[in-house]
Scaffold this active site. Sequence first.
Site, PDB file in Angstrom:
ATOM      1  N   HIS A 153       3.847 -10.020   8.707  1.00  0.00           N
ATOM      2  CA  HIS A 153       4.297  -9.379   7.465  1.00  0.00           C
ATOM      3  C   HIS A 153       4.894  -7.987   7.695  1.00  0.00           C
ATOM      4  CE1 HIS A 153       4.271  -7.536   3.533  1.00  0.00           C
ATOM      5  NE2 HIS A 153       3.261  -6.753   3.853  1.00  0.00           N
ATOM      6  N   GLU A 180      -4.680   0.900   4.718  1.00  0.00           N
ATOM      7  CA  GLU A 180      -5.307   0.221   3.586  1.00  0.00           C
ATOM      8  C   GLU A 180      -6.240  -0.895   4.033  1.00  0.00           C
ATOM      9  OE1 GLU A 180      -4.119  -2.309  -0.377  1.00  0.00           O
ATOM     10  OE2 GLU A 180      -2.970  -2.498   1.473  1.00  0.00           O
ATOM     11  N   ASP A 181      -5.735  -1.724   4.952  1.00  0.00           N
ATOM     12  CA  ASP A 181      -6.449  -2.961   5.248  1.00  0.00           C
ATOM     13  C   ASP A 181      -7.411  -2.871   6.423  1.00  0.00           C
ATOM     14  OD1 ASP A 181      -5.024  -3.939   3.220  1.00  0.00           O
ATOM     15  OD2 ASP A 181      -3.631  -5.139   4.420  1.00  0.00           O
ATOM     16  N   ASP A 184       8.265  -3.920   1.687  1.00  0.00           N
ATOM     17  CA  ASP A 184       6.965  -4.602   1.639  1.00  0.00           C
ATOM     18  C   ASP A 184       6.955  -5.600   0.488  1.00  0.00           C
ATOM     19  OD1 ASP A 184       4.146  -5.091   1.859  1.00  0.00           O
ATOM     20  OD2 ASP A 184       3.799  -3.547   0.328  1.00  0.00           O
ATOM     21  N   ASP A 203      31.271 -19.103 -18.252  1.00  0.00           N
ATOM     22  CA  ASP A 203      32.713 -19.264 -18.276  1.00  0.00           C
ATOM     23  C   ASP A 203      33.424 -17.971 -17.962  1.00  0.00           C
ATOM     24  OD1 ASP A 203      33.381 -21.803 -18.450  1.00  0.00           O
ATOM     25  OD2 ASP A 203      34.187 -21.737 -20.480  1.00  0.00           O
TER      26      ASP A 203
HETATM   27 MN    MN Z   1       2.221  -5.086   2.807  1.00  0.00          MN
END
Ligand code: MN
Length: 722
Positions: free
Chosen positions: A62, A90-91, A153, A273
Amino acid sequence: MAVSTEQLGGQPESRYLISDLCELLETYLEPEQVREVYRAYLFAAEAHEGQHRLTGEPYIYHPIAAARILAEMHMDADSIVAAILHDVIEDTPTAKAQVATEFGSEVAELVDGVSKLTQIRFESQAEAQAENFRKMMLAMVKDIRVILVKLADRLHNMRTLGVMRPEKRRRIARETLEIYAPIANRLGMNQVRLELEDLGFTALYPLRSRVLRESVRRARGNRKEILSKIETAIKRRLRQEEVEGRVLSREKHLYSLYQKMRGRGLSFSEVLDVYAFRIIVDKVDTCYRALGVVHNLYKPVPGRFKDYIAIPKANGYQSLHTVLFGPYGVPIEVQIRTEEMDQVAEAGIAAHWLYKSGEDSANSAQVRARNWLRGLLEMQRSAGNSLEFLENVKIDLFPDEVYVFTPRGDIMELPRGATAVDFAYAVHTDVGNSCIAAKIDRRLAPLRTPLVNGQTVEIITAPGAHPNPAWLAFVVTGKARAGIRHHLKHLQGAEAVELGRRLLNKALVTLGSSLEQLPADRMEGFLRAHQLDGEGPLLSDIGLGNRMPLLVARELLGLGASEGAPAEPGAGRLARPLAIKGTEGMVVSFARCCRPIPGDPIVGFVSTGRGIVIHVENCKNVADFRNRPEKWVDVEWEPEVEGEFPAEIRVEVANRRGVLATVATAIAEAGSNIENVSIEERDGMNTSILFTINVQGRIHLARVMRRIRRISVVHRISRQRS
Ligand code: MN
């Protein structure tokens, strides 16, 4: 949700490989910068060790994909490093301090900023949402790259949204449509915005998007032939005129089609159109020449020309926009711009990193973004609470809507580009039908004036005024369009009767009588003799020019219809001229050959089936009517004429870079709209430009011309009459 490889932009696997990312980075970064990115990769890979995304892939895929999105925009090394590290704080337990020691404080601040944004959720109560929004804006103000990393992200998360649970998918999709896509748009990052919107739309409205996508696919087959025919014609004509440029046909994106259908109440065929093209040329002057070429090839739709080169949009976007009547009457939208403008239009603020050159120009997307953010800061200081702040920012962030006020202070929400007429119809259909002018912030303004956020709009109505068919060229709301069309259907009849009554009465007065004095049995006898079903049809016939008022009057008074046959000049004239208000509608029209405007001496001619056509007294075509005096009508302008009238001016200028933009800006500053531009090269030194502009009358026209004459490169300026 199935994400096609087309949306992923090629081989899906390749965007997850660090080796491929580095290969791409080597095309524009220094070797040691690429090594730094690789080091960040090792750091992040270790931190995310053992973590997996919902797709089952290793987590590190990611951040690499997010970094790749930024690398494709040629963002700087710090941003790429921050993108790779963006989920580390964060993770994982890895602290900000550790990132700072390893990669420097600038990268650490970026990663920290992105992490903070990631924790913000925009699903809660309005108050909480507003507070979060304020935090987000503050993070952006500190370093604009924070939001660019965040957008990358979000973009990758949207591309892989299919694996989420439905309710989480919807939340993220809504947040993307309501917050992130508008921010990308405000920063001019068109490509990112379009992809976010289409992915968000598909996730939030699976059914609607599927139906729409299928309809687009089916319609595409039918369009192909016309599309390539128009493209070939444009290319050939540009070549003939030796204008070098690329011609591209544009596909409309799903979400913008959807919004058009909803916002303007248009049907699918109406939005689809439209044939859209883009012409990309080398420099600004060529843009205007290319405009002249396409206006010569196909007739332009009046009122649809927009000069965003002279007056760029708030996010720095520049282009010329025009709409043409194509073959079989299909509308063709054309955008014309330079290569550089095209880059800014697609990448916006990111174009700054792509092309270092534009840094100093006052119009660079970078500078505009800075100014915008600085404005937000001030706004946040003056706003009482975060809710108020959010309301203010919304105005900025949703440029597709304008918020204006009624004189009583009620707020009205209208689509962008909405005019005073749209406002009038939004208030009430009756107000729209009888509006003649508008006061914007207490100053009189033409009805076609596009409204701007925060204005107070007051509509002036007049009894007996009618919608003008010309309004259809500039209104944008479905309600206004429907209101005008509905009224016009019933209108021509009523207008013709009214004009017929005025004309017949004037003719009777000339002969010493009047409609009032005329005995009823005379009228009845006349109607019987001509097998007319009542007074209405007779008056309507006169109004439409099918019967001569003076002949009818003579017969009504028993003077004999055709006696004294060769009428001396002026015999058709009335005792007192007919006053022209400009609001008569379709039964009074203004000749295109001489384009009369209020203040010009005018003369009217009765034209069978069309009512009265107004010419300027010394128009060449007036001579054709010299021996047909029975067709003449004496007319004069009402003292207070409302509305705008097209006039043509020819401006001769020295061939200088940007001169067209200068003149166009001057016209805009003098309060006039440009309807059309055509350009004739005189010789290497001089160019002659023919503008069709809208003015309120001779005084206004004189003001516009004075303003243009002040430009040093303008040699001569004159009002043009064919
Ligand atoms: Mn992320």
